[in-house]
Design an enzyme around this catalytic site. Structure first.
Site, PDB file in Angstrom:
ATOM      1  N   ASP A  98       1.316  -0.668  -0.150  1.00  0.00           N
ATOM      2  CA  ASP A  98       0.052   0.051   0.062  1.00  0.00           C
ATOM      3  C   ASP A  98       0.877   0.761   0.021  1.00  0.00           C
ATOM      4  O   ASP A  98       1.974   1.649   0.394  1.00  0.00           O
ATOM      5  CB  ASP A  98      -1.062  -0.404   1.280  1.00  0.00           C
ATOM      6  CG  ASP A  98      -2.704   0.618   0.913  1.00  0.00           C
ATOM      7  OD1 ASP A  98      -2.114   1.788  -0.761  1.00  0.00           O
ATOM      8  OD2 ASP A  98      -3.589   1.036   1.565  1.00  0.00           O
TER       9      ASP A  98
HETATM   10  C1  BGC Z   1      -5.023   4.047   0.115  1.00  0.00           C
HETATM   11  C2  BGC Z   1      -5.603   2.105  -0.629  1.00  0.00           C
HETATM   12  C3  BGC Z   1      -5.008   2.794  -2.376  1.00  0.00           C
HETATM   13  C4  BGC Z   1      -3.950   3.789  -2.750  1.00  0.00           C
HETATM   14  C5  BGC Z   1      -3.232   4.050  -4.355  1.00  0.00           C
HETATM   15  C6  BGC Z   1      -3.539   3.999  -0.194  1.00  0.00           C
HETATM   16  O1  BGC Z   1      -3.715   5.089   1.003  1.00  0.00           O
HETATM   17  O2  BGC Z   1      -5.056   2.615   0.875  1.00  0.00           O
HETATM   18  O3  BGC Z   1      -6.608   1.595  -1.090  1.00  0.00           O
HETATM   19  O4  BGC Z   1      -5.409   1.799  -3.545  1.00  0.00           O
HETATM   20  O5  BGC Z   1      -2.852   4.544  -1.499  1.00  0.00           O
HETATM   21  O6  BGC Z   1      -3.662   5.319  -4.293  1.00  0.00           O
END
Ligand code: BGC
Length: 731
Positions: free
Chosen positions: A290
């Site tokens: 993530d």
């Molecule tokens: C979120 C994810 C997301 C990623 C990319 C993160 O902060 O937890 O769900 O896909 O950002 O934007």
């Protein structure tokens, strides 16, 4: 002309293939099996090239297509991936051209993006989608998102989120399919099918990403990014199923989670990533971290610096570094120092390349240039978005059948959500635009405007303490026969990093209801939210209540369809609505407790206000008894169960039958009820339909232990549908 283009493209492809063959470059030869191409390519790569494949940067948020030279300077031609915030195929193509032409081996980049509930045609949030209990429709909606995204230059979506979530205070409850593991599994699979289709190289499909593996929904106190306490038994009972099913359905990638799972953060958790996902489930795609989650291993207290964080994440099984700058900075050194084996780097790179080959990126690295009109908001897509919005809406209460509004000629439409557009989009609305949204008020005007006089007042803002607009609302209400009161949450109140301490609406909104109640006019409450709400006070003040969630761009049409009776509501809750926030955690499939007659709250009811699967209709359904093909069975036997449902009302309707099981005595105590199957069918007025559950004994009566091992024990089981129950004895 079009044919000529296709013809020339084919010739070009054929020539490239011939020359690739002539050069004996296996990885460039589309006629070779993907595995052979992957092996060949990895064998040609330097360590530095391999490592760059494992990094993801961003592109497009503030980047301007006219300033491509500057953008290209920031992105190495060998980079593996970018998050593509733009929607312009040309910007993508220029960046891709650098990868294809300026890197030694010409490896295409993969462009990812958060396409969560639609790209431009924004449809309801996932929590709402699950209330439709129509997985086929969810699959279609995801196919719409895939088409718009891929045609805009996105190859890969960071969706679906299948985190079972039972705490409405957590803002990300809106992004998943509710509180039940099986429902998350079914909708997760539907969404993977919609995104990926049968062939991800299709120019209208994208690769899916199951996230956030695993247990993120257990965030303590509903706060984002915090610790999660998950025992091995609960991990397997509650959180793993949707991932296991998603992997079986072919999800190309997974995203690891932010949360710390009882002491080992998901990003550094080799048990879930390596032992289970790669070794046991044989997933052969890749895992992306993530955003910033590798860096966070330091603040989570398991790594002293970014290098150690990278070492832990990589060896645990996270192949791609999303915005951490850990792998690009440290992985080469870690290999040279002997801390990371080269074979592990090769395996990681192969996983990334495999997905790129499956997406057809080596053959078709560029996105065709189309106009927005050619790819967005196509009439067939709007129809799907509208139907999903209609089927997601849940009729919570309808005293004296006040709905549908067939008799009234004078209707007041009041509340901060009535003319709002932006907030109906919900969080993560990708390239959704508020101008594309039909507001509730506009939808009602279009549907009822010719027959009904509609008047409007804002009443109040979403929060704050300004009551100056109450008087106008009361005056509008006094002149009408019924009040449609449109309340709810702003879109930023749910989603990532959007936790709330209470599920109640702000006091100003509740005060507006109290004020309007004094007029004596019936109140139909429309609630738009990204989480279950605390409604015990409002329930007493209203005659009807509809949870409309955040329905997306077709909000107005969907709501007007339900209010007018053009559409019979068929949504049922995918998450429990507690009586009050203090009941959390509360969910239908709680484990059995020692004293059912005690252990109650002294100050509030112990049961929720609205249970999981609650949802009313404008017609009446009568359920027959459950009929079983046998009530005494042995292992290996087949068991099928039927129930007949009759529509005894006057309106056609769609009804979902939910099949639960209950295992009263087991080696490991089971929940009071577990959803195992559901089906939705249209039942015309006066007609009956039979619903069937084909039981797979291992899958449906069995259970897992804390290692994921499945057991089936002899004994009595109950199959439950609404208030009907049948006992099955398993020898
Ligand atoms: C979120 C994810 C997301 C990623 C990319 C993160 O902060 O937890 O769900 O896909 O950002 O934007």
């Amino acid at each position: 002309m079009r044919n000529f283009k296709v013809f020339s493209a084919c010739i070009l492809l054929a020539l490239t293939a011939i020359s690739a063959k002539a050069d004996n470059v296996i990885y460039k030869d589309a006629s070779q099996p993907i595995e052979k191409r992957v092996e060949d390519l990895v064998a040609r790569m330097t360590l530095e090239e391999k490592v760059l494949q494992l990094n993801q940067y961003t592109l497009g948020r503030n980047d301007n297509v006219n300033n491509v030279a500057e953008i290209l300077k920031k992105l190495p031609a060998e980079l593996g991936s970018v998050i593509y915030f733009n929607s312009d195929p040309d910007l993508r193509n220029q960046v891709q051209r650098q990868a294809m032409e300026k890197s030694r081996l010409g490896i295409p980049m993969i462009f990812g993006y958060d396409v969560i509930h639609g790209y431009r045609t924004v449809y309801p949030i996932s929590l709402a989608q699950a209330c439709s209990w129509n997985s086929g429709l969810v699959e279609q909606a995801c196919a719409v998102a895939a088409q718009e995204a891929r045609m805009s230059g996105v190859d890969w979506t960071f969706s679906p989120m299948v985190d079972v979530a039972r705490d409405g205070r957590w803002g990300r409850v809106s992004e998943g399919y509710g509180e039940d593991p099986y429902a998350n599994a079914v909708f997760g699979v539907a969404s993977i099918k919609g995104y990926q289709g049968n062939d991800m190289s299709d120019s209208q499909r994208v690769a899916a990403c199951l996230k956030h593996y695993v247990g993120y929904g257990a965030s303590e106190g509903g706060r984002d990014y915090v610790y999660t306490e998950i025992s091995p038994q609960t991990l397997w009972d509650t959180y793993m199923l949707p991932y296991e099913e998603g992997v079986k359905a072919g999800a190309a990638t997974l995203m690891s989670c932010f949360n710390d799972i009882s002491g080992t953060p998901g990003t550094a958790n080799s048990y879930i990533l390596r032992e289970i996902l790669k070794n046991r489930w044989k997933h052969d795609g890749f895992v992306v971290s993530d955003w910033g989650a590798i860096q966070q291993l330091r603040s989570q207290g398991v790594a002293k610096d970014l290098k150690e964080a990278g070492l832990k994440a990589f060896t645990a099984g996270v192949e791609m570094d999303m915005m951490n700058n850990s792998y690009d900075k440290h992985l080469v050194d870690l290999v040279n120092e002997g801390k990371v084996p080269m074979a592990m780097v090769d395996d990681a790179v192969k996983r990334v390349l495999r997905v790129k080959f499956r997406l057809g990126l080596f053959e078709k690295p560029y996105t065709s240039t189309t106009t927005e009109k050619e790819r967005f908001l196509l009439p067939a897509n709007l129809k799907i978005a509208q139907q999903l919005a209609e089927e997601s809406i849940v009729l919570l209460k309808n005293d004296n059948n006040i709905l549908p509004l067939t008799k009234q000629s004078n209707v007041a439409v009041i509340g901060p959500m009535a003319k709002d557009k932006l907030n109906l989009l919900g969080s993560w609305s990708a390239h959704g635009k508020q101008d594309d949204v039909t507001s509730i008020y506009d939808g009602l005007v279009a549907e009822l405007g010719k027959k009904v006089k509609l008047s409007y007042a804002e009443g109040c803002e979403f929060d704050g303490d300004n009551t100056s607009k109450f008087a106008e609302a009361v005056s509008v209400a006094n002149k009408s026969e019924v009040i449609i009161l449109c309340l709810g949450e702003k879109k930023g109140w749910s989603g990532e990093n959007a936790s709330r301490s209470t599920l109640a609406l702000p006091k100003i909104q509740e005060d507006l209801v109290l004020e309007l109640k004094k007029t004596g006019k019936p109140i139909v409450l429309l609630l738009s939210s990204g989480r279950p709400l605390e409604l015990n006070r409002l329930e007493k003040l209203s005659d009807a209540m509809l949870e409309i969630w955040q329905p997306g761009i077709m909000s107005g049409q969907a709501v007007a369809g339900i209010l007018s009776g053009r559409v019979n509501p068929s949504g049922k809750l995918s998450i429990t609505f507690p009586y009050s926030t203090g009941q959390i955690p509360i969910y239908y499939n709680m484990r059995q407790s020692g004293r059912t007659h005690q252990g109650k709250y002294q100050d509030i009811p112990t049961t929720p206000l609205y249970e999981f699967t609650h949802g009313l209709s404008y017609t009446n359904y009568e359920y027959g008894d459950i009929k079983a093909s046998a009530t005494k069975i042995k292992r290996g036997d087949k068991l099928s169960l039927d129930i007949t449902v009759s529509n005894s009302g006057k309106m056609d309707g769609k009804e979902t039958v939910h099949w639960f099981i209950y295992d009263p005595v087991s080696t490991i105590s089971r929940p009071v009820k577990e959803l195992k199957h559901f089906e939705k069918q249209l039942i015309k007025a006066g007609e009956s339909k039979t619903f069937r559950f084909e039981v797979d004994l291992e899958r449906d009566f069995g259970f897992v232990d804390g290692t994921g091992k499945r057991f089936l024990e002899s004994g009595d089981y109950y199959v439950i549908v609404k208030d009907k129950k049948i006992k099955i004895e398993l020898d």
